[in-house]
Design an enzyme around this catalytic site. Structure first.
Site, short mmCIF file in Angstrom:
data_model
loop_
_atom_site.label_atom_id
_atom_site.label_comp_id
_atom_site.label_asym_id
_atom_site.label_seq_id
_atom_site.Cartn_x
_atom_site.Cartn_y
_atom_site.Cartn_z
CE LYS B 120 -3.75 -2.23 2.35
NZ LYS B 120 -4.45 -2.42 3.60
CD GLU B 203 -6.18 6.08 3.73
OE1 GLU B 203 -5.28 6.08 2.88
OE2 GLU B 203 -7.31 5.63 3.51
NE ARG B 294 -6.55 -9.60 -3.15
CZ ARG B 294 -7.71 -9.05 -2.82
NH1 ARG B 294 -8.80 -9.37 -3.47
NH2 ARG B 294 -7.79 -8.15 -1.86
#
Lengths: 535, 491, 167
Positions: B120, B203, B294
């Site tokens: 990430k 975040e 994926r």
């Protein structure tokens, strides 16, 4: 079977006045019952709460299957005794359904004098166990009794039907194979200790339950030993050391759940086979009974009108309708059960007695339970009647009624006096159940007659002492005699003394009788066999 | 299908996704192989594969995470390719690399793709560097000593996330700054346990955000296309519950913009195979959240609206071929909704449930697709994720799709293990959902949907249960007829 | 005494009584009648309730009744009055920490014989991807830790037993 065609005018003034009167009597009955059931001094309620105990009524309700009836017996026992301070004789007794079984429920009421047994408490318990024996009904005892009320021990200890009879009855039940379950929810002291001990099964509540012959203070006095309640007769001790108690419960509800589970294991008894069809409600409403029972108890009323409001479809097969007409005899059905009805439509004459004796034998042969509806002032007296053999014929009726082996049920609708009251399955003749209506009068002779006789005697005694009474004085004496006599022949007095199994609101009679008949059929009906009829 | 360099594909996964992959392999006339832990023996996935190889581990999950055993199994069955499904090793670059080193094709992105976009933190830095929008954040590894103060300076509310992994595992919200440190401790413990990687980042938590993601597909020749977006805003505890395609929140213009942004990001990353670019959308602006390297759980809704078999495209690309499709070939038709059936109790805070599946009957009908890996008689345990099945429907419009999905939830009979089907049916019929005004906090703001009042159904359930419970019925039947007819009469 | 049926954590006290067309359902003062259930085999049946006919799918597993009616699935549990009312007795003298939900033991924090204070962490469990700390509700001594690390358990399982000894 023919339907009784009611001739009652429900719009008549007489009907309305009667209705007003009898509804008031019924309301008074309900109010007295309510007070006896629920009015308790605040301190007694608080004590129960402190002890974490349920009120006896809540215990009974929890024990019963929901949505099933409970026929409470002798609700107003002791209402005229002990200054009214022992409501219901501190006992709740009735027939109810537990796990689908008809059982006698007997519960000590710890909210009254700590559940102490008064003389009438003992009488009520003995009667409840008599009912269990006669009808082979299992018993659930909810025990919470502080022991006998010592100041009155002379009235409940020694005699044949005193406290010992409770344990005799328990033993008899056991011998008959009728099981008992006792739930020990408080202390079971002295004689009370034997109630759980003589029961087939018993459950003891951890904490509040205890069983012992003598409490810690008695033990201290007798032996000098210092013991705690728990050591002496606590739940842990009795379930793990002495084996006096079978099951340990951790709350009253848990104890009741165990009791229900035990009852659910009882064998279902094959009931006595009597003729039964699908039930049918009466064609006339029971509430009309209020308008039919006369306001003035001296007025005659037609028993067919009463029967029409008790039996299925109001159908009545009358036997010998043209003979011995003061005693109405006939077949009917009550909730489908075939019954034979004998009802007073006037004083008993020789022919009525012969008809009744014959009808009782018909029913007995036919395995048909008997319902006696009493409104009887006695057998007819007088030279012609004696010469006609009224005593001999009355004896035939008594012999037939006593000897009949089918279950008998009695409702005292109004008057219940004289040998007629015996012949109509009075209390002494062990009808399975005897109920009384609120206005009923139960005494050797009627009030008016008795007042005249007793006033006469009093006046004569005073005359011997040389005192002559003015009409005014006589009237005063007459009034006081009448008052006392009336009081002691009232339904409330009778039920206080447990001469009956309770006063019924007339409108409740059909259901009460149906439950009584159903209960009675748990006992087998023996082959008919009679004594000697004086011919 | 063009000629492929393999004829056997080993599926390194279990349950519904394994079955999903087997189905496509069959259509492609490829041999399917599967690895399975003992607890999955006898499950439909294992019996459907052409060949199955047992694997073991300290826990069932550990077995499916054991790269060495899986590669050995691939060799054992002569598998020329491995499909990792989703979860487990699907986004593990090390695994992808080991597979390649073993001379086996990895049906998925390159290890480099995973390393860049599957992490990430690295992904967001990369995306930001390339000029795409991202949310304000503080990344621990930039300077661990100042992590908390940097996080604080973003301002509450904050979202604490593990740098590795996904699927909502280990995520914590700190509504106020005073709750931040506690949230970090908890998230770190979970991150360590799930991903063996305790790194975190924080975040800005966007209130009422919508989760919109774009399905992309790339080949080794630099071609990247998108298959439109999916919206997955109906979530509880960061777990997607209902997904749909297309998103009801996007105008045609915004749709074009977001899809093209996703394609640009994938292209910049030199992305190969199927992937998903996730965005946060606040109603007007969207910014990059992360990329899933994926096949996604919710891929069927994309398949329903495009008519494209994503697994087949994955195999094609992995086989070294160029994309068979170009962007203009991809046409959006109708609306698809997927509802995830979980073994959980919505009314008890979505606590997982267990039990043996005693009755299982799926809804049938045109345009109703069931992706499921369970079987009647199967024991549901907490060993794996609690998702039991996915029900996907396709209709011309969103309203019709919602109605069809609601009916499907009502018709689905799964007895023996409590599931969330009632809850899903309620959400699908909820006015707010039907109006399309959902965001990721929607379920939390509407706790009545999870509580599920019974209303008039209560007596029906109690009546049926009472009649089916012997002691209850027996005590009714035990009461003599007379006494039953008198009811609770008292004298 | 009524029967107890548990539905989503709520105990309903109810009773069935027979009536001409089947049964009445008594729930407090509320009566629903007539009701009846006609078995069709294979876990299917028809519930008749107040004139309506509702197809039912059901599965019975011990005291647990799984039902699907009117498009809705529910799990009900019959609570035998004996065990329901005796529940408190089972661990009398002992304090137990139960599992709030099914899951897996992540770590145990105490050993048998260890004295613990109220709020002491006894065990860390993992369920639903979240860790939950199981704490002692009271002071006591750890008697038994019922599950080892990595072991899974069902909802309501007794995780740790404490005795009140020494307190």
């Amino acid at each position: 079977m023919q339907r009784i065609a009611s001739l009652v005018d429900v719009k008549s003034e007489e009907f309305c006045l009667n209705e007003l009167h009898n509804r008031r009597l019924a309301a008074e009955l309900k109010e007295r019952q309510r007070a006896v059931r629920f009015n308790r001094p605040e301190r007694d309620r608080e004590r129960l709460q402190r002890q974490n105990k349920l009120f006896v009524r809540d215990r009974v309700e929890a024990l019963l299957d929901p949505e099933t009836p409970f026929l409470e017996l002798s609700t107003l026992a002791a209402n005229k005794a002990y200054d009214g301070e022992v409501p219901g004789a501190a006992q709740v007794v009735g027939i109810g359904i537990v796990a689908g079984r008809e059982v006698i429920v007997h519960a000590d009421d710890a909210s009254v004098k700590g559940g102490a047994w008064y003389p009438l408490s003992v009488k009520k318990i003995v009667r409840s166990l008599d009912i269990a024996i006669e009808n082979r009904l299992p018993v659930v005892h909810l025990c919470d009794c502080g022991g006998g009320f010592l100041p009155l021990q002379a009235e409940f200890f020694a005699d044949r039907h005193h406290a010992g009879r409770i344990f005799h009855n328990q033993s008899t039940l056991s011998k008959m194979g009728v099981p008992q379950v006792a739930v020990v929810m408080g202390h079971c002291i002295a004689g009370g200790a034997y109630v759980p001990a003589l029961s087939e099964y018993n459950i003891i509540l951890q904490g509040s339950g205890a069983i012992f012959l003598g409490g810690p203070s008695v033990v201290k006095v007798a032996t000098g030993q210092n013991v705690s309640v728990e050591e002496l007769g606590g739940a842990d001790m009795h379930t793990s050391v002495s084996g006096t108690a079978d099951y340990l419960a951790n709350s009253e509800m848990h104890a009741i759940a165990i009791a229900r589970d035990i009852v659910a294991r009882f064998n279902r008894i094959e009931k006595a086979p009597i003729d039964r069809v699908a039930p049918e409600p009466p064609a006339y409403p029971a509430s009309e009974l209020y308008g039919i029972i006369p306001k003035d108890s001296r007025s005659h009323f037609e028993m067919r009108e009463i029967i029409a409001r008790l039996v299925d479809g109001s159908r009545f097969h009358e036997y010998q309708p043209r003979y011995g007409r003061s005693l109405l005899c006939g077949f009917a059905r009550l909730h489908g059960y075939q019954i034979g009805v004998l009802a007073n439509n006037g004083v008993l004459f020789g022919d009525s007695a012969l008809k009744g004796a014959h009808f009782i034998q018909l029913c007995d042969m036919n395995r048909t339970p008997l319902l006696f509806l009493q409104n009887i002032t006695g057998f007819m007296v007088g030279r012609d009647y004696e010469q006609g053999g009224i005593t001999k014929n009355g004896a035939k009726l008594i012999m037939a009624m006593s000897g009949a082996s089918v279950p008998k049920f009695t409702v005292v609708c109004n008057h219940s006096h004289g040998a007629g009251a015996f012949a109509m399955a009075g209390r002494a003749f062990d009808p399975r159940f005897l109920f009384t209506w609120p206005q009923a009068q139960i005494s050797a002779i009627g009030t008016d007659q008795a007042t005249r006789v007793l006033t006469d005697i009093k006046a004569k005694q005073l005359a011997v002492d040389g005192r002559h009474l003015s009409e005014q004085e006589l009237e005063a004496i007459r009034e006081s005699i009448s008052e006392e006599y009336k009081e002691r022949s009232s339904a409330y007095y009778a039920t206080s003394e447990i001469w009956d199994d309770g006063i019924l609101d007339p409108a409740d009679t059909r259901a009460a009788l149906a439950m009584a008949v159903s209960a009675s059929l748990n006992a087998p009906i023996e082959t008919p066999r009679y004594g000697v009829f004086r011919m | 299908m063009r000629k492929l360099p393999f004829d056997t594909v080993l599926i390194a996964n279990r349950g519904e996704i394994a079955i999903r992959i087997v189905k496509t392999l069959r259509e492609l006339e490829l041999r399917s192989a599967i690895v399975y832990h003992d607890v999955d023996a006898g499950t439909p996935a294992v019996s459907m594969a052409d060949v199955a190889v047992p694997i073991s581990g300290r826990t069932p999950v550990a077995a499916y995470l054991d790269a060495a055993q899986i590669i050995a199994a691939a060799h054992e069955v002569n598998a020329g390719a491995v499909h990792p499904g989703y979860g487990f090793l699907s986004e593990n670059a090390g695994f992808a690399r080991k597979v390649l080193e073993a001379g086996i094709v990895f049906i998925g992105p390159t290890p480099e793709n995973i390393e860049l976009m599957g992490d990430k933190i690295r992904a967001r830095k990369f995306v930001q560097r390339n000029g795409f929008p991202v949310a304000p954040s503080a990344i621990e590894e930039d300077d661990p000593a100042t992590f908390i103060s940097r996080a604080r300076s973003i301002g509450a509310p904050l979202l604490v996330k593990p740098s590795a992994g996904g699927g909502g595992k280990g995520m914590r919200i700190a509504r106020g700054l005073d709750a931040l440190e506690h949230a970090i401790v908890q998230a770190r413990s979970e991150a360590q346990r799930y991903f063996a990687d305790a790194r975190l980042y924080v975040e800005r938590y966007v209130e009422k955000p919508r989760h919109i993601e774009v399905q992309v597909l790339g080949d080794s020749f630099g071609n990247v296309i998108h298959l439109f977006e999916r919206e997955c805003s109906v979530q509880r505890r960061f777990q997607k519950v209902i997904e749909e395609a297309p998103s009801p929140a996007l105008s045609a213009e915004l749709r074009k913009k977001i899809c093209e942004t996703a394609v640009d990001i994938a292209r910049a990353a030199n992305y190969r195979n199927a992937g998903t670019v996730e965005f946060i959308f606040d109603g007007s602006e969207f910014y990059f959240l992360e990329m899933n390297t994926r096949l996604q759980v919710e891929h069927p809704v994309t398949e329903m609206i495009t008519g494209i078999d994503l697994v087949a495209e994955q195999v094609n690309v992995a086989g070294g071929h160029e994309l068979r499709l170009s962007q203009p070939d991809i046409v959006l038709a109708g609306h698809a909704i997927e509802a995830r059936v979980y073994a959980e109790a919505p009314a008890r805070g979505f606590a997982p449930t267990t039990g043996k599946i005693l009755v299982l009957d799926y809804p049938v009908g045109p345009d109703v697709r069931i992706d499921s890996g369970i079987l009647q008689g199967q024991q549901i345990t907490t060993a794996f994720d609690s998702m039991l099945a996915k029900v996907i429907v396709h209709s011309p419009t969103r309203t019709e799709a919602a109605l069809k999905a609601e009916r499907a939830m009502q018709e689905l009979v799964l007895l023996g293990c409590e599931t969330n089907t009632n809850f899903l049916a309620r959400v699908l019929a909820d006015e707010q959902f039907l109006s399309g005004q959902v965001h990721t906090g929607y379920l939390d703001e509407n706790p009545h949907l999870a509580a599920g009042e019974f209303g008039s159904d209560l007596s029906a359930f109690l009546a049926a249960a009472a009649l089916l419970t012997r002691p209850v019925r027996d005590s009714a039947d035990a009461v003599p007829e007379l006494h039953a007819s008198l009811g609770s009469w008292r004298n | 005494m009524n029967h107890f049926l548990e539905l989503e954590g709520v105990d309903y006290q109810l009773w069935l009584s027979p009536c001409k067309q089947g049964y009445r359902l008594h729930l407090g003062d509320e009566v629903t009648a007539p009701i009846d259930f006609c078995h069709q085999g294979n876990g299917r049946g028809i519930l008749t309730i107040a004139g309506a006919r509702e197809p039912v799918r059901f599965a019975i597993d011990g005291d647990t009744i799984h039902l699907h009616i009117r498009g809705r699935t529910s799990v009900l549990r019959y609570r035998d009055p004996l065990s329901a009312l005796a529940l408190a007795e089972k661990h009398a003298g002992h304090l137990v920490a139960r599992a709030p939900m099914p899951g897996v033991v992540v770590a145990t924090s105490v050993l048998p014989g260890e004295a613990v204070a109220a709020r002491t962490a006894l065990m860390v469990i993992e369920s639903m991807k979240l860790e939950t700390v199981i704490r002692s509700s009271q002071d006591g001594v750890v008697e038994r830790v019922h599950f080892k690390e990595g072991e899974s358990f069902e909802q309501d399982a007794v995780l740790v037993t404490l005795s009140a000894e020494g307190h």
